[in-house]
Design an enzyme around this catalytic site. Structure first.
Site, PDB file in Angstrom:
ATOM      1  N   HIS A 175       0.840  -1.200   0.000  1.00  0.00           N
ATOM      2  CA  HIS A 175       0.000   0.000   0.000  1.00  0.00           C
ATOM      3  C   HIS A 175       0.871   1.245   0.000  1.00  0.00           C
ATOM      4  CE1 HIS A 175      -4.311  -1.346   1.057  1.00  0.00           C
ATOM      5  NE2 HIS A 175      -3.682  -2.336   0.445  1.00  0.00           N
ATOM      6  N   TYR A 212      -9.569   6.182   6.395  1.00  0.00           N
ATOM      7  CA  TYR A 212      -9.774   6.625   7.777  1.00  0.00           C
ATOM      8  C   TYR A 212     -10.784   7.771   7.719  1.00  0.00           C
ATOM      9  CZ  TYR A 212      -5.437   4.187   9.137  1.00  0.00           C
ATOM     10  OH  TYR A 212      -4.459   3.247   9.384  1.00  0.00           O
ATOM     11  N   PRO A 248      -5.218   1.868  18.188  1.00  0.00           N
ATOM     12  CA  PRO A 248      -4.845   1.278  16.897  1.00  0.00           C
ATOM     13  C   PRO A 248      -4.934   2.237  15.707  1.00  0.00           C
ATOM     14  CG  PRO A 248      -6.906   0.359  17.689  1.00  0.00           C
ATOM     15  CD  PRO A 248      -6.362   1.196  18.781  1.00  0.00           C
ATOM     16  N   LYS A 286       0.236   1.142  14.960  1.00  0.00           N
ATOM     17  CA  LYS A 286       1.578   1.069  15.543  1.00  0.00           C
ATOM     18  C   LYS A 286       1.792  -0.112  16.489  1.00  0.00           C
ATOM     19  CE  LYS A 286       2.988   4.228  13.258  1.00  0.00           C
ATOM     20  NZ  LYS A 286       3.484   3.535  12.101  1.00  0.00           N
ATOM     21  N   TYR A 315       3.561   7.292   9.754  1.00  0.00           N
ATOM     22  CA  TYR A 315       2.692   6.156   9.416  1.00  0.00           C
ATOM     23  C   TYR A 315       3.516   4.988   8.865  1.00  0.00           C
ATOM     24  CZ  TYR A 315      -1.495   3.649   7.876  1.00  0.00           C
ATOM     25  OH  TYR A 315      -2.486   2.703   7.720  1.00  0.00           O
TER      26      TYR A 315
END
Ligand code: FAS
Ligand code: PHB
Length: 390
Positions: A72, A201, A293, A297, A385
């Site tokens: 991704h 998200y 979450p 991480k 990220y």
């Protein structure tokens, strides 16, 4: 029994530590409370940082990951009916993340450990840690009806947030930092194609939603919910209706409903225990810290701790140096706190907080607007990220 390192817990942290120690020729016994099947049955993380993939590659455990994992290079943030793609590859000079479930990582680690003839005591009851302030620590437990004593040089507490290792440390020796969020995540695993090729998200006035996946035919969805949410009040139909309401129309139109394979509520908290060393006992993974979450991480931090602890023990046994074990706690905590910051920031940005004043709600909108406007702001998000360097 005798081993050099007694590892408590056969989750990803304990298993990665065991594999890295084996690579250094260091003997380690893993002592796990549950059965292997139970450990594999827990549905947890889904996103691997590049550093985590690198560690698994160094262990020769990237075969299935490379064959089945999904690369991704970006994900979408949704906010107030606007969508912003975070182009990870462009913003981080080519870095990416891999979607490959924690269940699969654990499976690969377990298979490799068994194939190497390395011992794991599953279904060990009443695990207790002894004398870790001395140079002769040991662990006791009951296994297959037999009382066992495992003498060792070191104990690695990789037994998660509710484990026995941290609980064995005198409270006065620990400094604990915690933030409990006033909500949880209601997660669903379902065998339908994901609604989008990348993760979404979504921040919505009704609450946060996350569209993730495990493969191109298996989706993983989350909804922000009450921390004490009653699962029985969430039949699949209600879950999909609510999910669609929190997504942009295009993504919502691509949500395929299907019978949930798993449905659970996870509480959200930020937590760190300091320090991570008590004589011959080291804490690693969720035994030492918890992140919400949102930033993906938790699993990656656990693997990072295992990497640092394995390096430290390699220096002790192979180079006769105490430097690594003396610096493990400070070194791991430096990276842990930066991941805690990012996970707290992303959670604060994307979730609905009932107690927020209109000012704080405006701060969320301004933060998102700044991300839209500033490449520098997106670089900061992206580099955290994909994972800060180990
Ligand atoms: P783990 O908790 O995975 O493993 C600890 C092991 O120790 C367990 O197998 C346990 O049975 C064993 N143990 C406990 N007490 C013991 C005792 N007394 N004696 C012997 N063994 C004992 N992270 C993400 O990045 N993304 C997510 O979406 C995500 N979702 C999550 C959902 C839930 C419900 C939970 C609880 C966590 C989630 N996490 C997520 C975080 C999760 O992936 C952890 O970070 C990760 O499992 C950490 O690995 P370990 O440190 O190995 O701890
Ligand atoms: C998941 O797929 O379980 C997942 C992905 C990204 C997150 C959290 C969970 O930030």
């Amino acid at each position: 029994m005798r081993t050099q390192v007694a590892i408590i817990g056969a989750g990803p942290c304990g298993l990665v530590l065991g594999a890295l120690l084996a690579q250094s020729g260091i003997d380690a016994l893993i002592i796990e409370r549950k059965s292997g099947a139970y450990v594999l049955g827990r549905i947890r993380a889904g996103v691997l940082e590049q550093g985590t993939v690198g560690i698994l590659e160094s262990l020769g455990l990237d075969g299935r990951l490379k064959a089945e994992g999904l690369s991704h290079k970006g994900f979408a943030l949704g906010f107030a009916n606007r969508s912003l793609r975070i182009d990870l590859a462009d913003l981080t000079g080519g870095k990416q993340v891999t979607v490959y479930g924690q269940t699969e990582v654990t499976h690969d680690l377990m298979d490799a450990r068994a194939a190497a003839g390395l011992e794991t005591l599953y279904e060990a009851d009443g695990v207790e840690l002894h004398e870790f302030a001395s140079s002769k620590p040991y662990v006791t437990c009951k296994h297959n009806g037999m009382a066992l004593r495992i003498d060792c040089d070191f104990i690695a507490g990789c037994d998660g947030f509710h484990g026995v290792a941290r609980a064995s440390v005198p409270k006065v020796a620990l400094q604990e930092f915690e933030r409990v969020y006033p909500f949880g995540w209601l997660g669903v695993l379902v065998d339908v194609p994901p609604c989008d090729p990348e993760l979404i998200y979504a921040s919505h006035e009704r609450g946060f939603a996350l569209c993730s996946m495990r493969s191109l035919t298996r989706s993983r969805y989350y909804l922000q919910c009450r921390a004490d949410e009653d699962l029985s009040a969430w039949p699949d139909a209600r879950f999909y209706d609510e999910l669609r309401r929190r997504l942009d129309p295009q993504a919502a139109a691509h949500v395929v409903a299907g019978p949930s394979l798993e449905k659970s509520v996870a509480p959200l908290r930020s937590y760190v225990a300091e320090p991570l060393r008590f004589g011959r006992l080291f804490l690693a993974g969720d035994a030492a810290h918890i992140v919400p979450p949102t930033g993906a991480k938790g699993l990656n931090l656990a693997v990072g701790d295992a990497y640092y602890l394995a390096r430290a023990l390699h220096e002790y046994y192979r180079e006769g140096s105490d430097s690594g074990i003396n610096h493990y706690s400070a070194r791991a905590l430096d990276r842990i706190w930066k991941a805690e910051r990012f996970s707290w920031w992303m959670t604060s940005l994307l979730h609905r907080f009932d107690h927020y004043t209109p000012f704080e709600t405006r701060m969320q909108a301004a933060e998102f607007g700044y991300l839209e406007q500033s490449r520098a702001a997106r670089i900061v998000l992206a580099e955290n990220y994909v994972g800060l360097p180990l």
